[in-house]
Write a protein that holds these residues in place. Structure first.
Motif, PDB file in Angstrom:
ATOM      1  N   MET A   1       0.848  -1.175   0.000  1.00  0.00           N
ATOM      2  CA  MET A   1       0.000   0.000   0.000  1.00  0.00           C
ATOM      3  C   MET A   1       0.893   1.237   0.000  1.00  0.00           C
ATOM      4  N   SER A   2       0.710   2.092  -0.987  1.00  0.00           N
ATOM      5  CA  SER A   2       1.508   3.301  -1.045  1.00  0.00           C
ATOM      6  C   SER A   2       1.058   4.269   0.035  1.00  0.00           C
ATOM      7  N   LYS A   3       1.986   5.067   0.511  1.00  0.00           N
ATOM      8  CA  LYS A   3       1.682   6.018   1.573  1.00  0.00           C
ATOM      9  C   LYS A   3       1.404   7.400   1.001  1.00  0.00           C
ATOM     10  N   GLU A   4       0.668   7.454  -0.113  1.00  0.00           N
ATOM     11  CA  GLU A   4       0.370   8.728  -0.754  1.00  0.00           C
ATOM     12  C   GLU A   4      -1.091   8.751  -1.183  1.00  0.00           C
ATOM     13  N   CYS A   5      -1.750   9.891  -0.958  1.00  0.00           N
ATOM     14  CA  CYS A   5      -3.141  10.058  -1.366  1.00  0.00           C
ATOM     15  C   CYS A   5      -3.199  10.167  -2.886  1.00  0.00           C
ATOM     16  N   ALA A   6      -4.168   9.488  -3.489  1.00  0.00           N
ATOM     17  CA  ALA A   6      -4.294   9.479  -4.945  1.00  0.00           C
ATOM     18  C   ALA A   6      -4.786  10.815  -5.488  1.00  0.00           C
ATOM     19  N   PHE A   7      -5.407  11.661  -4.672  1.00  0.00           N
ATOM     20  CA  PHE A   7      -5.960  12.924  -5.148  1.00  0.00           C
ATOM     21  C   PHE A   7      -5.098  14.118  -4.764  1.00  0.00           C
ATOM     22  N   CYS A   8      -4.792  14.289  -3.501  1.00  0.00           N
ATOM     23  CA  CYS A   8      -4.068  15.498  -3.087  1.00  0.00           C
ATOM     24  C   CYS A   8      -2.562  15.273  -2.982  1.00  0.00           C
ATOM     25  N   PRO A  31      -0.031   9.826   6.767  1.00  0.00           N
ATOM     26  CA  PRO A  31      -1.390  10.318   6.526  1.00  0.00           C
ATOM     27  C   PRO A  31      -2.404   9.205   6.796  1.00  0.00           C
ATOM     28  N   ASN A  32      -3.609   9.618   7.131  1.00  0.00           N
ATOM     29  CA  ASN A  32      -4.681   8.665   7.416  1.00  0.00           C
ATOM     30  C   ASN A  32      -5.313   8.250   6.088  1.00  0.00           C
ATOM     31  N   LEU A  33      -4.794   7.172   5.501  1.00  0.00           N
ATOM     32  CA  LEU A  33      -5.261   6.708   4.192  1.00  0.00           C
ATOM     33  C   LEU A  33      -6.260   5.570   4.347  1.00  0.00           C
ATOM     34  N   GLN A  34      -7.288   5.618   3.530  1.00  0.00           N
ATOM     35  CA  GLN A  34      -8.301   4.569   3.485  1.00  0.00           C
ATOM     36  C   GLN A  34      -8.384   4.056   2.057  1.00  0.00           C
ATOM     37  N   ARG A  35      -8.592   2.758   1.914  1.00  0.00           N
ATOM     38  CA  ARG A  35      -8.741   2.161   0.587  1.00  0.00           C
ATOM     39  C   ARG A  35     -10.222   2.154   0.235  1.00  0.00           C
ATOM     40  N   VAL A  36     -10.582   2.937  -0.796  1.00  0.00           N
ATOM     41  CA  VAL A  36     -11.990   3.087  -1.182  1.00  0.00           C
ATOM     42  C   VAL A  36     -12.142   2.853  -2.677  1.00  0.00           C
ATOM     43  N   ARG A  37     -13.367   2.520  -3.085  1.00  0.00           N
ATOM     44  CA  ARG A  37     -13.691   2.371  -4.496  1.00  0.00           C
ATOM     45  C   ARG A  37     -14.142   3.722  -5.018  1.00  0.00           C
ATOM     46  N   HIS A  38     -13.585   4.134  -6.166  1.00  0.00           N
ATOM     47  CA  HIS A  38     -13.872   5.438  -6.759  1.00  0.00           C
ATOM     48  C   HIS A  38     -14.354   5.231  -8.180  1.00  0.00           C
ATOM     49  N   GLN A  39     -15.422   5.964  -8.560  1.00  0.00           N
ATOM     50  CA  GLN A  39     -15.938   5.886  -9.918  1.00  0.00           C
ATOM     51  C   GLN A  39     -15.480   7.109 -10.694  1.00  0.00           C
ATOM     52  N   ASP A  40     -14.760   6.865 -11.798  1.00  0.00           N
ATOM     53  CA  ASP A  40     -14.266   7.950 -12.631  1.00  0.00           C
ATOM     54  C   ASP A  40     -15.406   8.571 -13.434  1.00  0.00           C
ATOM     55  N   ALA A  41     -15.090   9.643 -14.150  1.00  0.00           N
ATOM     56  CA  ALA A  41     -16.095  10.335 -14.960  1.00  0.00           C
ATOM     57  C   ALA A  41     -16.612   9.459 -16.099  1.00  0.00           C
ATOM     58  N   ASP A  42     -15.744   8.563 -16.607  1.00  0.00           N
ATOM     59  CA  ASP A  42     -16.183   7.684 -17.697  1.00  0.00           C
ATOM     60  C   ASP A  42     -16.905   6.435 -17.199  1.00  0.00           C
ATOM     61  N   GLY A  43     -17.045   6.266 -15.895  1.00  0.00           N
ATOM     62  CA  GLY A  43     -17.815   5.158 -15.335  1.00  0.00           C
ATOM     63  C   GLY A  43     -16.997   3.995 -14.816  1.00  0.00           C
ATOM     64  N   THR A  44     -15.683   4.004 -15.042  1.00  0.00           N
ATOM     65  CA  THR A  44     -14.861   2.908 -14.543  1.00  0.00           C
ATOM     66  C   THR A  44     -14.679   3.035 -13.035  1.00  0.00           C
ATOM     67  N   VAL A  45     -14.621   1.886 -12.374  1.00  0.00           N
ATOM     68  CA  VAL A  45     -14.480   1.853 -10.924  1.00  0.00           C
ATOM     69  C   VAL A  45     -13.085   1.346 -10.590  1.00  0.00           C
ATOM     70  N   ARG A  46     -12.375   2.111  -9.756  1.00  0.00           N
ATOM     71  CA  ARG A  46     -11.030   1.732  -9.322  1.00  0.00           C
ATOM     72  C   ARG A  46     -10.953   1.792  -7.809  1.00  0.00           C
ATOM     73  N   THR A  47     -10.043   1.014  -7.236  1.00  0.00           N
ATOM     74  CA  THR A  47      -9.779   1.068  -5.809  1.00  0.00           C
ATOM     75  C   THR A  47      -8.539   1.924  -5.590  1.00  0.00           C
ATOM     76  N   LEU A  48      -8.685   2.969  -4.769  1.00  0.00           N
ATOM     77  CA  LEU A  48      -7.611   3.923  -4.551  1.00  0.00           C
ATOM     78  C   LEU A  48      -7.349   4.109  -3.063  1.00  0.00           C
ATOM     79  N   ASP A  49      -6.128   4.574  -2.742  1.00  0.00           N
ATOM     80  CA  ASP A  49      -5.783   4.971  -1.387  1.00  0.00           C
ATOM     81  C   ASP A  49      -6.004   6.472  -1.283  1.00  0.00           C
TER      82      ASP A  49
END
Length: 69
Positions: A1-8, A31-49
């Motif tokens: 698990m990477s120790k970096e937020c996928a967004f910020c 950082p307090n990272l959680q593994r969550v499922r994220h839906q992109d604008a095109d509809g694909t679902v990915r699991t991100l930290d």
């Protein structure tokens, strides 16, 4: 698990652990990272930290969970 937020891009920071006798040793503030499922604008679902601040601010768009019935 990477120790970096996928967004910020929040990463671990380095600081000092200070004992009662004022002896300083290095430590990491992770950082307090959680593994969550994220839906992109095109509809694909990915699991991100993702950090909890991005979760709370609404940056993460969770997919709709459909049930049979």
């Amino acid at each position: 698990m990477s120790k970096e937020c996928a967004f910020c891009g929040k990463k671990p920071q380095v600081g000092n652990l200070v004992s009662h006798s004022n002896i300083k040793t290095k430590r990491r503030f992770n950082p307090n990272l959680q593994r969550v499922r994220h839906q992109d604008a095109d509809g694909t679902v990915r699991t991100l930290d993702v950090c909890t601040r991005c979760l709370r601010s609404g940056v993460v768009r969770k997919p709709v969970v459909r049930t049979n019935g």
